[in-house]
Design a protein around this motif. Structure first.
Motif, PDB file in Angstrom:
ATOM      1  N   MET A  93       0.843  -1.195   0.000  1.00 20.85           N
ATOM      2  CA  MET A  93       0.000   0.000   0.000  1.00 20.85           C
ATOM      3  C   MET A  93       0.877   1.242   0.000  1.00 20.85           C
ATOM      4  O   MET A  93       1.904   1.287   0.676  1.00 20.85           O
ATOM      5  N   LEU A  94       0.434   2.264  -0.754  1.00 21.49           N
ATOM      6  CA  LEU A  94       1.204   3.506  -0.851  1.00 21.49           C
ATOM      7  C   LEU A  94       0.874   4.409   0.339  1.00 21.49           C
ATOM      8  O   LEU A  94       0.121   5.357   0.225  1.00 21.49           O
ATOM      9  N   ASN A  95       1.459   4.118   1.472  1.00 21.65           N
ATOM     10  CA  ASN A  95       1.131   4.924   2.651  1.00 21.65           C
ATOM     11  C   ASN A  95       2.356   5.377   3.422  1.00 21.65           C
ATOM     12  O   ASN A  95       2.238   5.954   4.498  1.00 21.65           O
ATOM     13  N   THR A  96       3.557   5.107   2.904  1.00 22.04           N
ATOM     14  CA  THR A  96       4.758   5.428   3.668  1.00 22.04           C
ATOM     15  C   THR A  96       5.549   6.593   3.085  1.00 22.04           C
ATOM     16  O   THR A  96       6.397   7.150   3.774  1.00 22.04           O
ATOM     17  N   THR A  97       5.310   6.949   1.837  1.00 18.03           N
ATOM     18  CA  THR A  97       6.078   8.042   1.247  1.00 18.03           C
ATOM     19  C   THR A  97       5.492   9.386   1.667  1.00 18.03           C
ATOM     20  O   THR A  97       4.324   9.487   2.065  1.00 18.03           O
ATOM     21  N   LEU A  98       6.301  10.419   1.551  1.00 18.62           N
ATOM     22  CA  LEU A  98       5.829  11.758   1.913  1.00 18.62           C
ATOM     23  C   LEU A  98       4.700  12.218   1.004  1.00 18.62           C
ATOM     24  O   LEU A  98       3.766  12.897   1.454  1.00 18.62           O
ATOM     25  N   GLU A  99       4.776  11.868  -0.275  1.00 16.25           N
ATOM     26  CA  GLU A  99       3.686  12.252  -1.184  1.00 16.25           C
ATOM     27  C   GLU A  99       2.398  11.550  -0.798  1.00 16.25           C
ATOM     28  O   GLU A  99       1.315  12.143  -0.823  1.00 16.25           O
ATOM     29  N   ALA A 100       2.483  10.268  -0.417  1.00 15.09           N
ATOM     30  CA  ALA A 100       1.290   9.553   0.028  1.00 15.09           C
ATOM     31  C   ALA A 100       0.720  10.188   1.286  1.00 15.09           C
ATOM     32  O   ALA A 100      -0.505  10.270   1.463  1.00 15.09           O
ATOM     33  N   GLN A 101       1.575  10.659   2.162  1.00  7.89           N
ATOM     34  CA  GLN A 101       1.100  11.328   3.372  1.00  7.89           C
ATOM     35  C   GLN A 101       0.409  12.647   3.044  1.00  7.89           C
ATOM     36  O   GLN A 101      -0.575  13.029   3.692  1.00  7.89           O
ATOM     37  N   ARG A 102       0.919  13.349   2.037  1.00  8.12           N
ATOM     38  CA  ARG A 102       0.239  14.579   1.607  1.00  8.12           C
ATOM     39  C   ARG A 102      -1.147  14.261   1.049  1.00  8.12           C
ATOM     40  O   ARG A 102      -2.120  14.979   1.322  1.00  8.12           O
ATOM     41  N   LEU A 103      -1.236  13.206   0.252  1.00  8.25           N
ATOM     42  CA  LEU A 103      -2.537  12.786  -0.268  1.00  8.25           C
ATOM     43  C   LEU A 103      -3.505  12.484   0.863  1.00  8.25           C
ATOM     44  O   LEU A 103      -4.687  12.871   0.825  1.00  8.25           O
ATOM     45  N   GLU A 104      -3.024  11.774   1.872  1.00 13.51           N
ATOM     46  CA  GLU A 104      -3.880  11.406   3.001  1.00 13.51           C
ATOM     47  C   GLU A 104      -4.293  12.637   3.795  1.00 13.51           C
ATOM     48  O   GLU A 104      -5.439  12.751   4.248  1.00 13.51           O
ATOM     49  N   ALA A 105      -3.374  13.574   3.961  1.00 18.94           N
ATOM     50  CA  ALA A 105      -3.711  14.807   4.673  1.00 18.94           C
ATOM     51  C   ALA A 105      -4.763  15.607   3.920  1.00 18.94           C
ATOM     52  O   ALA A 105      -5.673  16.189   4.520  1.00 18.94           O
ATOM     53  N   ASP A 106      -4.663  15.635   2.597  1.00 18.71           N
ATOM     54  CA  ASP A 106      -5.655  16.324   1.779  1.00 18.71           C
ATOM     55  C   ASP A 106      -7.013  15.629   1.903  1.00 18.71           C
ATOM     56  O   ASP A 106      -8.052  16.284   1.988  1.00 18.71           O
ATOM     57  N   ARG A 107      -6.999  14.297   1.945  1.00 16.41           N
ATOM     58  CA  ARG A 107      -8.244  13.508   1.968  1.00 16.41           C
ATOM     59  C   ARG A 107      -8.938  13.559   3.316  1.00 16.41           C
ATOM     60  O   ARG A 107     -10.169  13.704   3.380  1.00 16.41           O
ATOM     61  N   THR A 108      -8.176  13.466   4.403  1.00 15.90           N
ATOM     62  CA  THR A 108      -8.796  13.278   5.712  1.00 15.90           C
ATOM     63  C   THR A 108      -8.740  14.500   6.616  1.00 15.90           C
ATOM     64  O   THR A 108      -9.504  14.595   7.573  1.00 15.90           O
ATOM     65  N   GLN A 109      -7.826  15.425   6.339  1.00 12.42           N
ATOM     66  CA  GLN A 109      -7.655  16.569   7.235  1.00 12.42           C
ATOM     67  C   GLN A 109      -7.962  17.906   6.567  1.00 12.42           C
ATOM     68  O   GLN A 109      -7.764  18.966   7.173  1.00 12.42           O
ATOM     69  N   ASN A 110      -8.404  17.870   5.329  1.00 10.54           N
ATOM     70  CA  ASN A 110      -8.721  19.089   4.574  1.00 10.54           C
ATOM     71  C   ASN A 110      -7.534  20.036   4.473  1.00 10.54           C
ATOM     72  O   ASN A 110      -7.707  21.264   4.433  1.00 10.54           O
ATOM     73  N   ILE A 111      -6.333  19.488   4.467  1.00 11.87           N
ATOM     74  CA  ILE A 111      -5.150  20.310   4.210  1.00 11.87           C
ATOM     75  C   ILE A 111      -5.041  20.451   2.699  1.00 11.87           C
ATOM     76  O   ILE A 111      -4.905  19.456   1.985  1.00 11.87           O
ATOM     77  N   PRO A 112      -5.115  21.671   2.164  1.00  9.62           N
ATOM     78  CA  PRO A 112      -5.390  21.859   0.724  1.00  9.62           C
ATOM     79  C   PRO A 112      -4.176  21.680  -0.188  1.00  9.62           C
ATOM     80  O   PRO A 112      -3.775  22.597  -0.903  1.00  9.62           O
ATOM     81  N   TRP A 113      -3.614  20.474  -0.190  1.00 11.21           N
ATOM     82  CA  TRP A 113      -2.463  20.237  -1.052  1.00 11.21           C
ATOM     83  C   TRP A 113      -2.814  20.320  -2.531  1.00 11.21           C
ATOM     84  O   TRP A 113      -1.950  20.537  -3.375  1.00 11.21           O
ATOM     85  N   LYS A 114      -4.098  20.138  -2.872  1.00 11.36           N
ATOM     86  CA  LYS A 114      -4.500  20.182  -4.287  1.00 11.36           C
ATOM     87  C   LYS A 114      -5.147  21.510  -4.679  1.00 11.36           C
ATOM     88  O   LYS A 114      -5.658  21.637  -5.794  1.00 11.36           O
ATOM     89  N   LYS A 115      -5.123  22.477  -3.783  1.00 13.28           N
ATOM     90  CA  LYS A 115      -5.758  23.761  -4.110  1.00 13.28           C
ATOM     91  C   LYS A 115      -5.098  24.405  -5.319  1.00 13.28           C
ATOM     92  O   LYS A 115      -5.769  25.049  -6.137  1.00 13.28           O
TER      93      LYS A 115
END
Length: 908
Positions: A1-23
């Protein structure tokens, strides 16, 4: 599962914490001119109403464009580059290309640019643009292509000679995010030519014009301010907030050129300008050397930082900029360039880590780069799409449209009100979504960003897109056209891909889209089955000129066409919805009833394909062993249209298997199925049904039973018919020597095999299904063969190629087809990539040969790329094929489950 890289963590933060990495992302189109949205002509002449030449001076209503640009997700503030080589007649602010009437094969971009990298949060992005040092040959490209016939090759930018002696600049555009709203920009210009050459580099920031159409809108403002290490711009917007653009200072402070993003009414229409500073003011100041064209007060709604270089042969000049929210604008003691380099190094490493974890198994470096560029093209093609049909039809107070448009294009879709980030087929030729393209896009997108992929499938079924009658909008040119119903298939595949790669099972998404697709299915049944006989007349169904007649227009014979492909798409639709319903039934028994309904509906459709009535109006031709369309004439006569085309292969798409464990968990469904099979034997006698368990006791549902399957594959795998070294052709080569002819009242209609571009303007003109290789239908054929193998196992073998002594399982055939498609992009024994055909520079020049373009379709005999050159959209499926070919090369996969199968010999 892609959950250990920093980019994957950014994706997860955008998905679950509303941190706007894709704004912020690559949401700025490469083209906004010449589109339906910007067309306010009386009779819908979109290609002519708003030209490339006008775009320099005329503000857009519905979006913006630029080269290698980015914007926020509502496209309020935009950034892109402009260039001038000292000799061009205009500032290079946007890509140039031909409209449909100008090109001998329709619309076509006449530039060279390549999307090299991108991450799903756009934390790192990279694009390359090749800019000639000679004057750009705008007029020559138009004139030469206009005089060429459809039988001639297109006249390309390389053909003009402007790249001779490598007299061009490689312009590399990169973005790296230090934080969601803190973006570093690196612009690198390399002189590939033999002489010192001037280059004016103008990174440009501007606001989308929202104020000219509504007097109540508060106008934003850009203004100069003191920077951290050079000049800077402050951007104030009433809803976006306050941002700053800091400009690096490599050789001296760049001049800031301010103007307004407003139409030059005086130049274009002889009217009066509201301000002396207009959209083309920067062009006037730089190219025409008119300093009064820009605002000396250093304020406006559009600004460019003007860098001027003399670049030595082989030398690279680099400019750094930083676009950030005011909260991130903290001064640092470190040099500007050092701060930038640190961010870029980290984000490049993050991107490498992310893609390495996505494909940890053995793969050649070249394959990794092909896949990486395919993902890059998919992610760069995420575009801001804004279109309110009601406002467009009614017109703005400042510019009401002519009354004729109320009776014209898309008037039946006043509910459509789109303002989203959508996956586009192409950022230039197609700055709009297309419904069935979009479904195919979601598979490779789900590999890297399942949330975005799911949103694409969800949003198109929402009330602001889907028609109240249940129809999905086809595309901007004509929302009411009909595309194949592949959304249920894509929904299921995305659901399973996310489950496999990310370990998440989003049943809420599955159920939400399923409920809306029930409405769409009902629309199909009610609108496209005229006789109620379970045979469908879907129109052209995205296949443009594949048939004898234009299937979107009234037939010259009268009557209608009973479509093999339309009916097969509906059978596939039934099985897709059945599969989803069974998954939902595991937690909600109500869905068992719905699953039963789709099982029955599939059986009736499948049976109808060879039991319509008389022998002549059966879609299945027993003598030929192939499916054909049937022409139903007004007097009741039926005529088979015996064209050997993809229309006859699409029935293979309607196939699924059901595991015995699933049936045992749903006893009510199993009981109803067995009752139906027992009491309706006449409906299942000629199709692959539940009657006979296959490998592992699983059951098969398919239009083609094993006997029909072998006969169809004999043609599909024949190198003199469908099988090319690079995949399956859309039309059999049989028609090269045996054209299909049909006469109506003295007029001859014919279908010939054409491996490349269409030689006529029939039924679309710039698209050709009469021989080329198309990635989406090839992908579905491969998946269908895998499903058949899942049931039939190792004992069922066919010759591949037909007539060869080698017998292969269907899994081996699927892998063979995958390798043929992948080979389009790989170097052959001579080191040449088939995608580039005979273009020498792309085959041999080290600065070109590893830059991959993902074309709309491919030449049926030699694999050369044709059609739209940047339609990574559905051709991006190659990323998924590379993945599964590498991961499952020696071990079969269940395409529905996205998991490896046990060896057949080990199965019960």
């Amino acid at each position: 599962m892609l959950n250990t890289t920093l980019e994957a963590q950014r994706l997860e933060a955008d998905r679950t914490q509303n941190i706007p990495w894709k704004k912020w992302g690559p949401y700025l189109s490469e083209r906004q001119w010449g589109t339906v949205r910007e067309d306010y002509s009386p009779y819908g002449s979109a290609w002519d109403y708003f030209s490339h030449d006008q775009a320099r001076s005329r503000s857009y209503r519905w979006g913006e464009d630029g080269i290698g640009g980015m914007s926020d997700d509502q496209q309020r503030l935009c950034f892109a580059i402009a260039l001038w080589n000292g000799v061009d007649p205009i500032l290079k602010e946007r890509l140039f290309g031909l409209t449909g009437p100008e090109g001998n094969h329709g619309e076509d971009v006449k530039e060279y640019y390549f999307y090299l990298d991108n991450t799903p949060t756009h934390s790192y992005q990279k694009m390359l643009y090749k800019y000639p040092q000679a004057a750009f040959p705008y007029a020559q490209l138009v004139a030469e292509n206009r005089q060429r016939s459809r039988r001639d090759f297109e006249f390309e930018l390389l053909d003009t000679g402007v790249f001779n002696e490598n007299r061009y600049f490689d312009i590399t555009i990169e973005y790296a995010k230090a934080a969601p709203e803190d973006i570093w920009i690196r612009l690198s210009a390399t002189n590939r030519g033999p002489q010192v050459s001037p280059l004016h580099l103008l990174p440009t920031l501007w606001f989308r014009n929202t104020w000219s159409w509504d007097s109540k809108t508060v106008k934003p403002v850009l203004k100069a301010m003191a920077g951290l290490d050079g000049p800077a711009v402050e951007a104030l917007h009433p809803t976006l907030g306050q941002y700053r653009l800091y400009c690096g200072d490599p050789l001296g402070a760049p001049a800031l050129l301010f103007t307004e993003n407003e139409t030059n009414q005086q130049q274009l229409f002889g009217g009066e300008n509201r301000s002396p500073y207009v959209k083309d003011g920067i062009h006037q100041a730089v190219v025409n050397q008119q300093p009064g064209a820009v605002n000396p007060d250093q304020t406006g709604t559009k600004v460019a930082a003007h860098y001027a270089f003399e670049i030595l042969p082989g030398e690279t000049q680099v400019v750094y900029l930083r676009l950030c929210h005011e909260d991130a604008a903290v001064a640092s003691a470190a040099p500007f360039s050092s701060q930038a380099e640190q961010v870029f190094q980290q984000r490049q490493q993050d991107a490498n880590d992310f893609y390495q974890q996505l494909t940890p198994f053995a793969m050649t470096e070249d394959l990794r780069q092909i896949q990486r560029q395919a993902f890059a093209g998919m992610l760069w093609s995420k575009q801001y799409y804004y279109y309110s049909i009601e406002d467009w039809l009614r017109g703005d107070p400042a510019a009401s449209p002519p009354p004729e448009r109320r009776q014209g294009r898309n008037r039946q879709w006043p509910h459509l009100d789109a303002q989203d980030i959508l996956s586009m087929p192409d950022t230039w030729e197609y700055p709009w979504f297309a419904a069935w393209d979009l479904a195919f896009h979601t598979l490779p997108l789900a590999m890297v960003d399942p949330e975005f992929a799911k949103y694409q499938l969800d949003v198109i079924t929402r009330e602001w897109y889907m028609h109240p009658n249940g129809q999905l909008p086809a595309y901007e040119w004509a929302f009411g056209d009909v595309n194949p119903p592949v959304h249920a298939w894509a929904t299921w595949r995305v659901y399973k891909i996310e489950q496999k790669i990310y370990g998440r099972q989003d049943r809420q998404f599955l159920e939400r889209v399923f409920q809306k697709l029930l409405l769409n299915f009902t629309w199909w049944v009610n609108r496209k089955d005229v006789e109620g006989n379970n045979v469908f007349e879907g129109g052209f169904l995205g296949l443009d000129n594949i048939g004898v007649f234009d299937r979107s227009a009234p037939l010259p014979t009268g009557g209608r066409i009973e479509q093999s492909d339309g009916t097969s798409w509906m059978a596939m639709y039934c099985l897709n919805l059945l599969t989803i319903a069974l998954e939902l039934a595991l937690e909600n028994p109500v869905y068992e009833d719905i699953a039963t309904k789709f099982f029955e509906h599939f059986i009736y459709i499948a049976a109808a394909m060879d039991q319509i009535g008389s022998q002549n109006n059966e879609l299945w031709d027993e003598d030929d062993g192939f499916f054909y369309d049937v022409l139903e004439l007004p007097g009741g006569e039926s005529i088979r249209l015996k064209v050997r085309s993809m229309v006859g292969l699409i029935p293979l798409f309607a196939v699924t298997t059901i595991e015995p464990e699933l049936l045992n968990r749903l006893p009510a469904f199993k009981e109803r199925l067995e009752w139906f099979v027992q009491h309706r034997p006449h409906l299942v006698q000629n199709i692959a049904s539940f009657e006979k368990p296959g490998v592992g006791q699983r059951r098969l549902l398919a239009i083609a039973n094993p006997e029909k399957l072998k006969r169809i594959l004999a043609k599909m795998l024949d190198e003199q018919e469908f099988l090319s070294p690079y995949g399956i052709r859309a039309l059999s080569r049989y028609h090269a020597s045996h054209p299909y002819l049909f006469n109506v009242n003295g007029t001859e209609y014919r279908v010939d095999y054409e491996p490349a571009e269409s030689s006529t303007g029939l039924f679309g003109g710039n698209s050709n299904w009469r021989g080329p290789i198309w990635m989406p239908v090839n992908y579905l054929l491969i998946e269908s063969l895998q499903k058949f193998y899942h049931y039939l196992g190792d004992d069922f073998k066919v010759a591949c190629p037909s007539g060869d002594q080698t017998q292969k399982t269907l899994w081996e055939v699927a892998m063979d087809l995958s390798q043929r498609l992948i080979a389009i992009f790989q170097p052959d024994a001579a080191g040449h990539r088939p995608v580039y055909g005979g273009i020498t520079r792309f085959q041999t020049d080290p600065h070109w040969r590893d830059l991959i373009l993902f074309h709309e379709y491919f030449q049926g005999d030699n694999g050369a790329g044709i059609g739209a050159s940047h339609q990574t959209g559905w051709t991006g499926l190659i990323a998924k094929l590379i993945q599964q070919s590498s991961e499952y090369a020696d071990q079969p996969q269940d395409p529905d489950a996205e998991v490896r199968l046990e060896p057949v010999s080990a199965r019960p």
